[in-house]
Design an enzyme around this catalytic site. Sequence first.
Site, mmCIF file in Angstrom:
data_model
loop_
_atom_site.group_PDB
_atom_site.id
_atom_site.type_symbol
_atom_site.label_atom_id
_atom_site.label_comp_id
_atom_site.label_asym_id
_atom_site.label_seq_id
_atom_site.Cartn_x
_atom_site.Cartn_y
_atom_site.Cartn_z
ATOM 1 N N ASP A 298 0.754 -1.247 0.140
ATOM 2 C CA ASP A 298 0.157 -0.004 0.030
ATOM 3 C C ASP A 298 0.767 1.252 -0.060
ATOM 4 O O ASP A 298 1.946 1.418 0.853
ATOM 5 C CB ASP A 298 -0.924 0.008 1.227
ATOM 6 C CG ASP A 298 -2.010 1.137 1.231
ATOM 7 O OD1 ASP A 298 -2.582 1.168 0.263
ATOM 8 O OD2 ASP A 298 -1.924 1.942 1.994
ATOM 9 N N GLU A 345 0.852 -0.537 -5.188
ATOM 10 C CA GLU A 345 -0.237 0.091 -5.272
ATOM 11 C C GLU A 345 0.347 1.867 -5.427
ATOM 12 O O GLU A 345 0.802 2.597 -4.747
ATOM 13 C CB GLU A 345 -1.190 0.255 -3.630
ATOM 14 C CG GLU A 345 -2.061 1.275 -3.970
ATOM 15 C CD GLU A 345 -2.089 2.493 -3.511
ATOM 16 O OE1 GLU A 345 -2.069 3.418 -4.226
ATOM 17 O OE2 GLU A 345 -1.874 2.841 -2.141
ATOM 18 N N ASP A 398 -11.274 1.765 -1.081
ATOM 19 C CA ASP A 398 -11.395 3.284 -0.642
ATOM 20 C C ASP A 398 -12.530 3.737 -1.883
ATOM 21 O O ASP A 398 -12.637 4.886 -1.408
ATOM 22 C CB ASP A 398 -10.062 3.986 -1.138
ATOM 23 C CG ASP A 398 -9.257 3.832 0.234
ATOM 24 O OD1 ASP A 398 -9.775 3.347 1.285
ATOM 25 O OD2 ASP A 398 -7.951 3.860 -0.015
#
Length: 502
Positions: A298, A345, A398
Amino acid sequence: MPFPRSSGILLHPTSFPSRFGIGDLGLEAYKFIDFLRDSYQQYWQVLPLGPTGYGNSPYAAYSAMAGNPMLISPEQLQEQGLLAEEDFVNIPVFDQCQVDYEQVKAVKIPLLKTACQNFKVKATPLQKKEFAGFCESKAYWLDDYALFMALKDAHNDTSWHTWEKELVKREPAAIEQAKQQLASEIFYYQFIQFEFFRQWSELKSYANMSGVYIIGDIPIYVAQDSADVWAHPHIFCLDEETREPALMAGVPPDYFSETGQLWGNPVYDWEELQKQDFKWWVGRFEAMLDYIDVIRIDHFRGFEAYWAVEQGEVTAMNGEWMKAPGEELFDAIKDKLGTLPVLAEDLGVITPEVEALRDKYDFPGMKVLQFAFGSDPGNPFLPFNYTRNAVVYTGTHDNDTTVGWFNQANDWEKRNLLMYLGCISSEGVHWDVIRLALSSIANQAIIPLQDVLGLGSEGRMNFPSTAEGNWGWRYQQPMLTKELSDRLKNLTQLYGRAPQEK
């Protein structure tokens, strides 16, 4: 490393059906694996699995390496003889669509403590040996975590930087005294980690035998109130006096927020980490690879340069970019652990330097279809701009669901999507966007389960920059129908993403 052409589903375990108010690692998890197998899906992507703190965010855990005890299945504990049917007599009727975390904790923690006491009394010699072996092999993080959590309980769950000075600074005499005084509580936290990883290991083995591989998630940062920061303060940028973050992590204003995102985590002291040859990071990757197959990193861009905001700021607007030693870090991890199965990501403010770091190690980047239709043909999220070494998502945890996003999209985005698709089919916009993902040249396609189910905004998992009310969505078992499985299987096969033996 590039991956074979394939597809999978994004679903956090908290979203499974369960009589205990939150998804767990019991029977419904195995049924979900069966659904993936029957649908020709080769990947199951989860969010971080750590023990969550305030706000229940998987990205703000009390440990970067421990497991979330709320995911432990009480029914599996019963099968081991550690719980009895009478322990379940007063279990309330939970909301089947949303997790009420406080209610869940009030029910499950007493069950876990009962199981721990029964383990002390009933454990067989083999179980005791397995427990001792687990504690020894995981001691490099488990010892600090179990003591940290026992101390948090003893301090009414307050943040560690408010504890007695000798505990904040981990003075040896104070640490030794705490270990002696809290021995029973420490054993409890060791036991629930032993049980979490036992249940998870069995589930992962079942998944792998079913041809399903698990994509885990490493958040770049750890929570300030965590065992990691308490035990290793020297590798974080902390105020020497208060031990609060001197520099806080976040991102500048972006698609999700006009004022940026101020996460509040302390940023790393990369100079100190380099002196240690990135020992903590190597241990973190090693711990992850013990229980997942592929690592999604991430906020990958933070390994090239990270947004740092000084203590006292209330938004992320007044920060600055600071360089990070990404190449040195990944070289050190590769030297210790070999070629890494990593997805990057790479969303947000991505520069040529970030792309070069990603490409040096052949890490696939992310493409999100919800971002594709708001600009011009140069938009990197449009499928004709993809490279093969990428993973495409309809949306992420998200984002809103595809149906929710389309319903709220502006006229320009709707027009562009309709022109790209030609029309909205009778199957619904969610299946049209799923088809777009599966048909793209990206080696991997990951679809949130909410999109397979065709849910609207009620299925959204997270609203970035909102501290409460997230991470609660759950599905009900009857939703995973054979019709859905067959439709997903046929599309997966049509676009060359089915397992080769199929």
